[in-house]
Design a protein around this motif. Structure first.
Motif, PDB file in Angstrom:
ATOM      1  N   GLN A 119       0.884  -1.201   0.066  1.00 39.02           N
ATOM      2  CA  GLN A 119      -0.115   0.162   0.071  1.00 39.02           C
ATOM      3  C   GLN A 119       0.940   1.170   0.061  1.00 39.02           C
ATOM      4  O   GLN A 119       0.395   2.473  -0.068  1.00 39.02           O
ATOM      5  CB  GLN A 119      -1.144   0.243   1.225  1.00 39.02           C
ATOM      6  CG  GLN A 119      -1.872  -1.077   1.342  1.00 39.02           C
ATOM      7  CD  GLN A 119      -2.877  -1.070   2.664  1.00 39.02           C
ATOM      8  OE1 GLN A 119      -2.549  -1.610   3.544  1.00 39.02           O
ATOM      9  NE2 GLN A 119      -3.865  -0.149   2.391  1.00 39.02           N
TER      10      GLN A 119
ATOM     11  N   THR B  78       0.768   4.720   4.919  1.00 38.99           N
ATOM     12  CA  THR B  78       1.695   4.115   4.075  1.00 38.99           C
ATOM     13  C   THR B  78       2.461   4.642   3.442  1.00 38.99           C
ATOM     14  O   THR B  78       3.300   4.301   2.639  1.00 38.99           O
ATOM     15  CB  THR B  78       1.099   2.899   3.248  1.00 38.99           C
ATOM     16  OG1 THR B  78       0.203   3.419   2.437  1.00 38.99           O
ATOM     17  CG2 THR B  78       0.100   1.810   4.165  1.00 38.99           C
ATOM     18  N   THR B  79       2.221   6.152   3.379  1.00 37.68           N
ATOM     19  CA  THR B  79       3.093   6.875   2.296  1.00 37.68           C
ATOM     20  C   THR B  79       3.924   7.554   3.126  1.00 37.68           C
ATOM     21  O   THR B  79       3.523   8.687   3.834  1.00 37.68           O
ATOM     22  CB  THR B  79       1.907   8.069   1.510  1.00 37.68           C
ATOM     23  OG1 THR B  79       1.073   7.085   1.062  1.00 37.68           O
ATOM     24  CG2 THR B  79       2.779   8.553   0.375  1.00 37.68           C
TER      25      THR B  79
ATOM     26  N   ALA C  55      -3.446  12.538  -3.789  1.00 40.11           N
ATOM     27  CA  ALA C  55      -4.262  11.795  -2.694  1.00 40.11           C
ATOM     28  C   ALA C  55      -3.615  10.257  -2.530  1.00 40.11           C
ATOM     29  O   ALA C  55      -3.206   9.766  -3.654  1.00 40.11           O
ATOM     30  CB  ALA C  55      -5.782  11.322  -3.049  1.00 40.11           C
ATOM     31  N   ASN C  56      -3.450  10.265  -1.153  1.00 40.74           N
ATOM     32  CA  ASN C  56      -2.661   8.794  -1.172  1.00 40.74           C
ATOM     33  C   ASN C  56      -2.989   8.493   0.513  1.00 40.74           C
ATOM     34  O   ASN C  56      -3.568   9.310   1.165  1.00 40.74           O
ATOM     35  CB  ASN C  56      -1.089   8.813  -1.488  1.00 40.74           C
ATOM     36  CG  ASN C  56      -0.687   7.621  -2.088  1.00 40.74           C
ATOM     37  OD1 ASN C  56      -1.086   6.633  -1.848  1.00 40.74           O
ATOM     38  ND2 ASN C  56       0.194   7.785  -2.485  1.00 40.74           N
ATOM     39  N   HIS C  57      -2.752   7.079   0.850  1.00 37.54           N
ATOM     40  CA  HIS C  57      -2.942   6.597   2.068  1.00 37.54           C
ATOM     41  C   HIS C  57      -1.922   7.482   3.158  1.00 37.54           C
ATOM     42  O   HIS C  57      -0.844   7.674   3.223  1.00 37.54           O
ATOM     43  CB  HIS C  57      -2.440   5.125   2.081  1.00 37.54           C
ATOM     44  CG  HIS C  57      -2.892   4.370   3.175  1.00 37.54           C
ATOM     45  ND1 HIS C  57      -2.602   4.445   4.421  1.00 37.54           N
ATOM     46  CD2 HIS C  57      -3.913   3.432   3.278  1.00 37.54           C
ATOM     47  CE1 HIS C  57      -3.014   3.664   5.282  1.00 37.54           C
ATOM     48  NE2 HIS C  57      -3.861   2.867   4.640  1.00 37.54           N
TER      49      HIS C  57
ATOM     50  N   GLY D 256       2.677   2.896  -5.230  1.00 36.48           N
ATOM     51  CA  GLY D 256       2.238   2.967  -3.846  1.00 36.48           C
ATOM     52  C   GLY D 256       0.791   3.189  -3.517  1.00 36.48           C
ATOM     53  O   GLY D 256       0.497   3.375  -2.379  1.00 36.48           O
ATOM     54  N   VAL D 257       0.101   3.308  -4.465  1.00 37.31           N
ATOM     55  CA  VAL D 257      -1.226   3.566  -4.346  1.00 37.31           C
ATOM     56  C   VAL D 257      -2.325   2.345  -3.837  1.00 37.31           C
ATOM     57  O   VAL D 257      -1.834   1.228  -4.063  1.00 37.31           O
ATOM     58  CB  VAL D 257      -2.151   4.216  -5.498  1.00 37.31           C
ATOM     59  CG1 VAL D 257      -1.328   5.305  -5.851  1.00 37.31           C
ATOM     60  CG2 VAL D 257      -2.350   3.202  -6.485  1.00 37.31           C
ATOM     61  N   SER D 258      -3.197   2.717  -2.758  1.00 36.89           N
ATOM     62  CA  SER D 258      -4.116   1.559  -2.421  1.00 36.89           C
ATOM     63  C   SER D 258      -5.378   2.210  -2.109  1.00 36.89           C
ATOM     64  O   SER D 258      -5.740   3.462  -2.111  1.00 36.89           O
ATOM     65  CB  SER D 258      -3.435   0.991  -1.127  1.00 36.89           C
ATOM     66  OG  SER D 258      -3.421   1.674   0.087  1.00 36.89           O
ATOM     67  N   HIS D 259      -6.362   1.257  -1.708  1.00 36.00           N
ATOM     68  CA  HIS D 259      -7.815   1.686  -1.468  1.00 36.00           C
ATOM     69  C   HIS D 259      -8.573   2.730  -2.559  1.00 36.00           C
ATOM     70  O   HIS D 259      -9.247   3.327  -2.355  1.00 36.00           O
ATOM     71  CB  HIS D 259      -7.803   2.612  -0.186  1.00 36.00           C
ATOM     72  CG  HIS D 259      -7.448   1.723   1.157  1.00 36.00           C
ATOM     73  ND1 HIS D 259      -7.824   2.179   2.370  1.00 36.00           N
ATOM     74  CD2 HIS D 259      -7.459   0.522   1.331  1.00 36.00           C
ATOM     75  CE1 HIS D 259      -7.628   1.315   3.146  1.00 36.00           C
ATOM     76  NE2 HIS D 259      -7.311  -0.055   2.765  1.00 36.00           N
TER      77      HIS D 259
END
Lengths: 399, 399
Positions: A190, B226-227, B221-223, A369-372
């Motif tokens: 993620q 986890t980023t 946009a990202n987590h 690195g992207v998720s959700h």
């Protein structure tokens, strides 16, 4: 059947819970969730394993239900999603667990310890205001409060849970709670760390602790044209000053992740001075002492601005088991893959399990690195690498 | 009838367009607006004046329709409101105009110039995306575009305008456009200056110019977990930095009013790094050169941050007529009231009128400086003071 690939198994879920944005929405006990759990039951049977379900909807798979009452090695993840999530989060680890358990079971190897795959009912807090309900149930935590929780449509957790479990029960057997010796979870990273480093496998050292707050500044809404600057009590101007201080001070704390994700003004109209600003602050660190230091910095600044501070989440960091981390590293070497150690910035079922049993997590790289999000992706090679490492670790642990 | 008080007239509108929040909503051509305009027709007749309406719904009152085609002295305001506005904004000046015209007409005085009260159809831009439509119509501006404008329910300005004017016409006569010699408007201050200074009457020097912008920062946009911090492109963090710079730089410009009233994040979720931030910036100053300087400061900063800048409003400052300001000051002295000169930070019909004819505005204090809210209030004494000054000025002008 032995030749079934993890990528084939994932592909068989491409139509379940698909959204118009090309993402996936499977929230706990909803129609897509039920369809996905049934699909898992089919896969478990096809792979020659025995499925069963418990009262909360956790789905299990093992080679043989006749083992003695000794502690099991448990491996799994979840298949519920965030709204408009991707194909890989949770589901990859859940299917890999079932596939790896079947591969170990079908090998020539004598199993000295029972091996069980678990597909947890819920991890994403997408439907009810509660998270990790599947893993908490398994650990016999007090779940009395869950059944009364209502979703956005007013349906209660208890009602939809019973209906969903009843719909699954024709396919499965019920079983009482397991004794768990160790827990393993395979998951997409993620984040961008493995991809950026070009590493095949990540071994999680710690799941970070998390503190989340709502911070509120109260001013006085007024006309943007007729209220002179020196007569204003502008909540936005105060908030910007506090936010700038927060960003600056929190940047001094090494390895702290800090995010202001949500900001709301009232009345939020271009020609009215804002009377109220509320914003979220999400803090994460693998060391509880550092996290507490960060909370101290926040509290002090918020106090200086006479703002209101409300803590909405507080989760301690969870250490992964050192011995299991070593086993995973050895397994990577044995199958010829590179590895590195890293913390997990996201929460996982392993966080709950790790509080009570020796636990470890294996990460595979996430593209970009992207998720959700619908774009979430891991390459087929990485998906297979992760599952091979998982099989190797399980084979070693039960041998 | 001569004893009718402005406070009594205002009281007769307390039930028209009343909202559940104890405020008032009368948007142009809606049911409450029609009811209020009809109530004004009744008041005009009761006071012995002649009412008529024009094609856009402006309502006029005069003592005698038989005067020669010479330029008139016009006095008025509007009775449409913002959503959930107060009782006083616009309506006070509109009713005071009618009352003052009747008082001057009924005095012994010989009128050397015709005197007309006007209740403009619309000033608040609450229903259609157009403002000052009543005063613009009167000045014969090009209004072709208005009729096609649709409100939130899809009804067009043209449709509802015709229906509303038709509903009013049994009570009134139609009339062609007037030639206007001078325009006067009485209004609540909407700010705290008069109340803070303890002054009875404000005389407006200038209606400020206004520049309004939308400013947008694009990130990724990202987590939030986890980023890592050094892999982020956080639109909120950039926005806070730009906002802090804007507040600091704009504070250096004397007497500039600057307001960030609206801020919107995407996706605006606590555990997601914001990918997009959009905010409004409202700038007002009585001097166009200073306003332009402020716009230059904004453009330079926005450029440094590689943000997007969209201008949504640009209105030049409008000077009030010096001679009329002097007449108002003399009238204040003649009735024994204190006065002070001040700019208007809000827009008014006088802003449109002032571009073409000698125009002046009289302000009365607002309790607490609030306006456009249900709490909006001016004391009965101040309401009567303002109306007395208006009568005195009109008597002087027509004499």
């Amino acid at each position: 059947m032995q030749d079934k690939k993890i990528t084939d198994l994932l592909e068989s879920f491409q139509a379940i819970g698909r959204t118009k944005n090309q993402g996936y929405t499977r929230t706990v006990y909803d129609q897509a969730w039920c369809q996905a759990q049934k699909q898992c039951v089919n896969i478990i049977k096809e792979l020659g394993l025995v499925p069963w379900v418990d009262e909360i909807g956790n789905l299990y798979a093992t080679a043989d239900l006749t083992w003695p009452k000794e502690p099991v090695i448990l491996v799994g993840s979840h298949l519920d999603t965030v709204v408009d999530g991707g194909l890989y989060d949770g589901l990859y680890g859940a299917l890999a667990a079932v596939l790896s358990v079947s591969q170990v079971a079908k090998s020539e190897q004598r199993l000295w310890q029972p091996l069980v795959a678990v597909i947890f009912s819920e991890e994403e807090v997408s439907r009810f205001d509660a998270t990790f309900t599947g893993s908490q149930y398994l650990l016999e935590r007090d779940l009395k409060g869950f059944d009364a929780l209502a979703d956005a449509q007013g349906q209660t957790f208890g009602q939809v849970r019973q209906a969903a479990v009843a719909a699954l029960s024709p396919f499965v057997q019920t079983a009482s709670c397991l004794k768990i010796a160790q827990y393993l979870e395979l998951h997409i990273e993620q984040g961008p760390i493995l991809e950026n480093a070009g590493t095949d496998i990540g071994i999680v050292t710690t799941i970070v602790g998390q503190e989340r707050f709502l911070i509120q500044l109260v001013g006085q809404a007024n006309h943007a044209g007729t209220t002179p600057m020196d007569c204003r009590d502008d909540a936005c101007q105060q908030a910007v000053s506090l936010l700038a201080d927060l960003y600056r001070e929190l940047a001094q704390i090494p390895d702290l992740c800090y995010t202001i994700g949500k900001v709301q003004l009232e009345p939020n109209v271009a020609n009215v001075i804002p009377g109220l600003v509320t914003f979220s602050l999400d803090l994460r660190h693998q060391d509880q002492l550092v996290l507490s230091e960060a909370v101290g910095v926040v509290a002090k600044l918020v106090d200086q601005y006479r703002a209101k501070l409300e803590r909405t989440t507080a989760v301690m960091p969870t250490q992964m088991n050192m011995g299991l981390q070593g086993e995973i590293a050895e397994a990577c070497q044995s199958v010829g893959l590179t590895h590195q150690f890293l913390p997990s910035g996201a929460g996982h079922d392993a966080q709950v399990m790790g509080e009570q049993v020796p636990t470890a997590m294996i990460f595979v790289p996430s593209v970009g690195g992207v998720s959700h999000v619908p774009d979430e992706k891991t390459t087929p090679a990485d998906l297979e690498n992760g599952q091979r490492v998982l099989t190797a670790v399980l084979a070693k642990l039960v041998g």
